[in-house]
Scaffold this motif. Structure first.
Motif, PDB file in Angstrom:
ATOM      1  N   LEU A   1      -2.994  15.169  -2.205  1.00 53.98           N
ATOM      2  CA  LEU A   1      -3.596  14.989  -0.878  1.00 53.98           C
ATOM      3  C   LEU A   1      -3.977  13.533  -0.641  1.00 53.98           C
ATOM      4  O   LEU A   1      -3.605  12.929   0.376  1.00 53.98           O
ATOM      5  CB  LEU A   1      -4.815  15.906  -0.762  1.00 53.98           C
ATOM      6  CG  LEU A   1      -5.781  15.630   0.399  1.00 53.98           C
ATOM      7  CD1 LEU A   1      -5.082  15.857   1.726  1.00 53.98           C
ATOM      8  CD2 LEU A   1      -7.015  16.528   0.286  1.00 53.98           C
ATOM      9  N   HIS A   2      -4.735  12.933  -1.595  1.00 55.51           N
ATOM     10  CA  HIS A   2      -5.186  11.547  -1.414  1.00 55.51           C
ATOM     11  C   HIS A   2      -3.997  10.586  -1.279  1.00 55.51           C
ATOM     12  O   HIS A   2      -4.008   9.687  -0.427  1.00 55.51           O
ATOM     13  CB  HIS A   2      -6.035  11.116  -2.609  1.00 55.51           C
ATOM     14  CG  HIS A   2      -7.305  11.888  -2.754  1.00 55.51           C
ATOM     15  ND1 HIS A   2      -8.071  12.280  -1.680  1.00 55.51           N
ATOM     16  CD2 HIS A   2      -7.956  12.354  -3.864  1.00 55.51           C
ATOM     17  CE1 HIS A   2      -9.131  12.942  -2.101  1.00 55.51           C
ATOM     18  NE2 HIS A   2      -9.083  13.012  -3.427  1.00 55.51           N
ATOM     19  N   ALA A   3      -2.993  10.782  -2.131  1.00 57.23           N
ATOM     20  CA  ALA A   3      -1.830   9.875  -2.120  1.00 57.23           C
ATOM     21  C   ALA A   3      -1.042  10.006  -0.815  1.00 57.23           C
ATOM     22  O   ALA A   3      -0.590   9.006  -0.241  1.00 57.23           O
ATOM     23  CB  ALA A   3      -0.934  10.180  -3.322  1.00 57.23           C
ATOM     24  N   THR A   4      -0.885  11.241  -0.328  1.00 56.69           N
ATOM     25  CA  THR A   4      -0.129  11.468   0.915  1.00 56.69           C
ATOM     26  C   THR A   4      -0.842  10.830   2.101  1.00 56.69           C
ATOM     27  O   THR A   4      -0.204  10.232   2.982  1.00 56.69           O
ATOM     28  CB  THR A   4       0.058  12.981   1.141  1.00 56.69           C
ATOM     29  OG1 THR A   4       0.658  13.564  -0.021  1.00 56.69           O
ATOM     30  CG2 THR A   4       0.966  13.231   2.331  1.00 56.69           C
ATOM     31  N   VAL A   5      -2.170  10.938   2.142  1.00 57.52           N
ATOM     32  CA  VAL A   5      -2.939  10.307   3.225  1.00 57.52           C
ATOM     33  C   VAL A   5      -2.776   8.791   3.176  1.00 57.52           C
ATOM     34  O   VAL A   5      -2.597   8.133   4.214  1.00 57.52           O
ATOM     35  CB  VAL A   5      -4.430  10.696   3.117  1.00 57.52           C
ATOM     36  CG1 VAL A   5      -5.272   9.843   4.060  1.00 57.52           C
ATOM     37  CG2 VAL A   5      -4.619  12.163   3.440  1.00 57.52           C
ATOM     38  N   LEU A   6      -2.818   8.209   1.971  1.00 54.65           N
ATOM     39  CA  LEU A   6      -2.645   6.762   1.822  1.00 54.65           C
ATOM     40  C   LEU A   6      -1.281   6.317   2.341  1.00 54.65           C
ATOM     41  O   LEU A   6      -1.173   5.318   3.069  1.00 54.65           O
ATOM     42  CB  LEU A   6      -2.812   6.375   0.350  1.00 54.65           C
ATOM     43  CG  LEU A   6      -2.535   4.898   0.004  1.00 54.65           C
ATOM     44  CD1 LEU A   6      -3.480   3.977   0.769  1.00 54.65           C
ATOM     45  CD2 LEU A   6      -2.682   4.670  -1.504  1.00 54.65           C
ATOM     46  N   VAL A   7      -0.233   7.044   1.965  1.00 57.83           N
ATOM     47  CA  VAL A   7       1.129   6.703   2.431  1.00 57.83           C
ATOM     48  C   VAL A   7       1.188   6.764   3.958  1.00 57.83           C
ATOM     49  O   VAL A   7       1.743   5.872   4.624  1.00 57.83           O
ATOM     50  CB  VAL A   7       2.164   7.656   1.801  1.00 57.83           C
ATOM     51  CG1 VAL A   7       3.532   7.456   2.451  1.00 57.83           C
ATOM     52  CG2 VAL A   7       2.258   7.418   0.292  1.00 57.83           C
ATOM     53  N   ALA A   8       0.595   7.821   4.536  1.00 59.09           N
ATOM     54  CA  ALA A   8       0.623   7.984   5.992  1.00 59.09           C
ATOM     55  C   ALA A   8      -0.121   6.847   6.695  1.00 59.09           C
ATOM     56  O   ALA A   8       0.347   6.310   7.707  1.00 59.09           O
ATOM     57  CB  ALA A   8       0.010   9.330   6.371  1.00 59.09           C
ATOM     58  N   GLN A   9      -1.278   6.458   6.167  1.00 57.18           N
ATOM     59  CA  GLN A   9      -2.047   5.366   6.775  1.00 57.18           C
ATOM     60  C   GLN A   9      -1.288   4.044   6.704  1.00 57.18           C
ATOM     61  O   GLN A   9      -1.334   3.235   7.639  1.00 57.18           O
ATOM     62  CB  GLN A   9      -3.399   5.247   6.072  1.00 57.18           C
ATOM     63  CG  GLN A   9      -4.345   6.393   6.382  1.00 57.18           C
ATOM     64  CD  GLN A   9      -5.623   6.320   5.578  1.00 57.18           C
ATOM     65  OE1 GLN A   9      -5.620   5.854   4.445  1.00 57.18           O
ATOM     66  NE2 GLN A   9      -6.720   6.812   6.143  1.00 57.18           N
ATOM     67  N   ALA A  10      -0.582   3.823   5.596  1.00 55.41           N
ATOM     68  CA  ALA A  10       0.227   2.608   5.472  1.00 55.41           C
ATOM     69  C   ALA A  10       1.364   2.624   6.486  1.00 55.41           C
ATOM     70  O   ALA A  10       1.689   1.590   7.094  1.00 55.41           O
ATOM     71  CB  ALA A  10       0.773   2.495   4.052  1.00 55.41           C
ATOM     72  N   GLN A  11       1.971   3.791   6.694  1.00 53.76           N
ATOM     73  CA  GLN A  11       3.073   3.904   7.657  1.00 53.76           C
ATOM     74  C   GLN A  11       2.603   3.688   9.091  1.00 53.76           C
ATOM     75  O   GLN A  11       3.351   3.171   9.921  1.00 53.76           O
ATOM     76  CB  GLN A  11       3.743   5.274   7.496  1.00 53.76           C
ATOM     77  CG  GLN A  11       4.549   5.374   6.201  1.00 53.76           C
ATOM     78  CD  GLN A  11       5.010   6.772   5.872  1.00 53.76           C
ATOM     79  OE1 GLN A  11       4.451   7.752   6.369  1.00 53.76           O
ATOM     80  NE2 GLN A  11       6.019   6.877   5.027  1.00 53.76           N
TER      81      GLN A  11
ATOM     82  N   ALA B   1       0.835  -1.206   0.000  1.00 54.70           N
ATOM     83  CA  ALA B   1       0.000   0.000   0.000  1.00 54.70           C
ATOM     84  C   ALA B   1       0.865   1.250   0.000  1.00 54.70           C
ATOM     85  O   ALA B   1       0.589   2.217  -0.723  1.00 54.70           O
ATOM     86  CB  ALA B   1      -0.914  -0.009   1.220  1.00 54.70           C
ATOM     87  N   GLN B   2       1.937   1.232   0.806  1.00 53.56           N
ATOM     88  CA  GLN B   2       2.849   2.378   0.849  1.00 53.56           C
ATOM     89  C   GLN B   2       3.531   2.585  -0.508  1.00 53.56           C
ATOM     90  O   GLN B   2       3.648   3.708  -1.003  1.00 53.56           O
ATOM     91  CB  GLN B   2       3.903   2.172   1.927  1.00 53.56           C
ATOM     92  CG  GLN B   2       4.893   3.334   2.039  1.00 53.56           C
ATOM     93  CD  GLN B   2       5.921   3.105   3.141  1.00 53.56           C
ATOM     94  OE1 GLN B   2       5.800   2.187   3.945  1.00 53.56           O
ATOM     95  NE2 GLN B   2       6.949   3.922   3.173  1.00 53.56           N
ATOM     96  N   GLU B   3       3.943   1.494  -1.141  1.00 55.06           N
ATOM     97  CA  GLU B   3       4.621   1.581  -2.440  1.00 55.06           C
ATOM     98  C   GLU B   3       3.709   2.210  -3.496  1.00 55.06           C
ATOM     99  O   GLU B   3       4.119   3.119  -4.233  1.00 55.06           O
ATOM    100  CB  GLU B   3       5.046   0.176  -2.885  1.00 55.06           C
ATOM    101  CG  GLU B   3       5.732   0.157  -4.250  1.00 55.06           C
ATOM    102  CD  GLU B   3       6.013  -1.261  -4.734  1.00 55.06           C
ATOM    103  OE1 GLU B   3       6.339  -1.428  -5.923  1.00 55.06           O
ATOM    104  OE2 GLU B   3       5.884  -2.205  -3.915  1.00 55.06           O
ATOM    105  N   TYR B   4       2.454   1.762  -3.543  1.00 50.80           N
ATOM    106  CA  TYR B   4       1.541   2.319  -4.549  1.00 50.80           C
ATOM    107  C   TYR B   4       1.115   3.740  -4.183  1.00 50.80           C
ATOM    108  O   TYR B   4       0.858   4.565  -5.069  1.00 50.80           O
ATOM    109  CB  TYR B   4       0.320   1.414  -4.718  1.00 50.80           C
ATOM    110  CG  TYR B   4       0.557   0.329  -5.732  1.00 50.80           C
ATOM    111  CD1 TYR B   4       0.486   0.598  -7.097  1.00 50.80           C
ATOM    112  CD2 TYR B   4       0.883  -0.968  -5.337  1.00 50.80           C
ATOM    113  CE1 TYR B   4       0.712  -0.394  -8.039  1.00 50.80           C
ATOM    114  CE2 TYR B   4       1.117  -1.966  -6.277  1.00 50.80           C
ATOM    115  CZ  TYR B   4       1.028  -1.674  -7.629  1.00 50.80           C
ATOM    116  OH  TYR B   4       1.261  -2.658  -8.570  1.00 50.80           O
ATOM    117  N   GLY B   5       1.064   4.038  -2.888  1.00 50.53           N
ATOM    118  CA  GLY B   5       0.773   5.407  -2.487  1.00 50.53           C
ATOM    119  C   GLY B   5       1.854   6.367  -2.955  1.00 50.53           C
ATOM    120  O   GLY B   5       1.566   7.482  -3.423  1.00 50.53           O
TER     121      GLY B   5
END
Length: 476
Positions: A432-442, A411-415
């Protein structure tokens, strides 16, 4: 001070809502004032620019309509509504060839939006009406349609305007049209114009005013002016020399009858496709599905000679039926229709249709919690993505599925891929959407320091969009 305290707060959203409501009631002048005020509060808002462009077009101000459409595209060059509105403005101005270019460009970027195909059909038909040569409107669909440079476009439009402003013999004749010619151009509106002209002779009536204080003479003159604009537009779309040319073709007998039949079929299909889309937009999914199935059976019974784009239409209708089933909550039926769309598109090498079908199949699987199947469909679509913006949302959706499957690393990789594509496009909303996804994966990976940093970056993006709901969700 007390009076000042009770004044309502004028916001961008309030102005947009009021302007849209006024425009729907036909009060386009008042709506225009609302959109002007809204743009003062949020200059350069692409959605407001397009709404104002539509309003200008309703008022017959094609130049300002075109300017607003082009301004929205300077902000976002892949904005579908901007491309469509620019094409509509050019079409109304009589620049059918350039309108056709932007209808094609919009269709390449968003093949799922059927109004681009409808625009292509009507622009091609208008060109055929003027030139009588269908081969003159063939466009290469494999390139980016970059053969029309901006300079050439502006130069051509300027030359057209100069020719229109120059009082040629033909134009002098147009100004002094006989009642028979004007009746032919205006059709059923000819009687309305004759009635308005008769009213002008009533001096007492012309000096009176309505309850709102508007002079009756101004209303009558506005009506006549509007009908004259319509007459001139129809003269452009199908000038008299084109009508003479058609009369000569009619003498050829059987061949002309065949061409007319094909044209009738094309118009009928275009109208049916528009009805299908409108039904779905209005929430009448069952009616949309029924109409699409009926049109599909009709098209399957016609030959490719009668319907040259038969295969594309069949794919589009399978897609429409699938979207209607999805709106009705019939997930398996929706999946079946989208898979039929995909199979037919693959057999006939229709790349855009393949891409659209894979996208829709992924959405159905994701809605039903089958995230592995959704990932497979969307990953197959990746090589077919035609822009960084399309890749941004595609990578985001795949990453979101991996997050639902508790595969945080993927999920982090695709974010991060989604964020990179959004950065290339310069699209703040998808950043915005991509940054939130990366943060949630982290967070799931327990990399809390990095997650906090990314949530803070996302909060800054949310303030730029702006989105108060996103800000509150990120803070929470």
């Amino acid at each position: 001070m007390a009076d000042e305290e009770i004044l309502p707060v004028v916001t961008f959203g309030n102005l947009m809502t009021e302007g849209t409501a006024l425009s729907r009631r036909g009060q386009h002048d008042k709506a225009l004032g609302c959109f002007n005020d809204a743009l003062k509060l949020r200059a350069g808002d692409k959605h407001c620019l397009i709404t104002r462009s539509k309003c200008f077009l309703k008022l017959g101000d094609t130049e300002n309509s075109l300017k607003d459409a082009e301004a929205s595209l300077q902000i976002d060059k892949t904005f579908p509504e901007g491309l469509y509105q620019k094409a509509e403005a050019l079409y109304t101005m009589g620049d059918f060839e350039f309108a056709l270019v932007f209808y094609h460009r919009g269709r390449r970027l968003r093949p799922d939006i059927h109004k681009f195909q409808l625009g292509i059909n009507k622009a091609e038909e208008a060109i055929v009406n003027c030139l009588g040569n269908p081969s003159a409107v063939k466009l290469e669909n494999t390139e980016e349609l970059c053969f029309v440079s901006r300079q050439a476009e502006l130069r051509s439009r300027k030359e057209n305007q100069q020719q229109q402003n120059k009082p040629t013999k033909d134009q002098k004749r147009t100004k002094k049209q006989s009642p028979k010619t004007e009746r032919q151009l205006l059709g059923e509106f000819y009687a309305d114009k004759a009635y308005l002209q008769k009213l002008l002779k009533d001096e007492d009536l012309m000096q009176s005013s309505t309850r709102q204080g508007i002079k009756v003479m101004d209303l009558v003159l506005d009506g006549i002016s509007y009908l004259n604009h319509r007459r001139d537009f129809w003269q452009q779309q199908k000038p008299m020399y084109a009508r003479v040319y058609e009369r000569k073709l009619l003498q050829q007998g059987r061949m002309q009858d065949k061409k007319r039949k094909l044209s009738d079929i094309g118009r009928s299909i275009a109208k049916d496709m528009e009805d299908i889309e409108l039904c779905l937009d209005r929430g009448s999914a069952e009616e949309s599905c029924r109409k699409a199935e009926r049109l599909l059976r009709k098209i399957q019974g016609w030959t490719e000679e009668e319907v040259p784009n038969k295969n594309e239409l069949i794919c589009n209708l399978h897609s429409c039926i699938g979207n209607a089933h999805l709106a009705m909550g019939q997930m398996e039926a929706a999946l079946h229709s989208h898979e039929m769309d995909l199979d037919f598109a693959v057999k006939n090498a229709l790349t855009d249709a393949v891409s659209r079908a894979l996208d829709n199949i992924g959405h159905v699987h994701a809605r039903t919690g089958r995230f592995h199947q959704a990932i497979n469909a969307w990953e197959e679509k990746i090589p077919l993505a035609q822009s960084s913006l399309e890749k941004a949302w595609l990578f985001h959706e795949i990453g979101r599925c991996y997050l639902e499957l508790d595969k945080a690393e993927a999920a982090q990789e695709y974010g991060q891929k989604s964020l990179q594509s959004a950065d290339e496009e310069g699209d703040v909303e998808w950043q915005l959407h991509a940054t939130v996804l990366v943060a949630q994966a982290q967070v799931k990976l327990k990399d809390y320091r990095s997650a906090i940093m990314n949530f803070e970056r996302a909060l800054e993006k949310a303030k730029l969009v702006p989105s108060e709901a996103a800000q509150n969700a990120i803070i929470a």
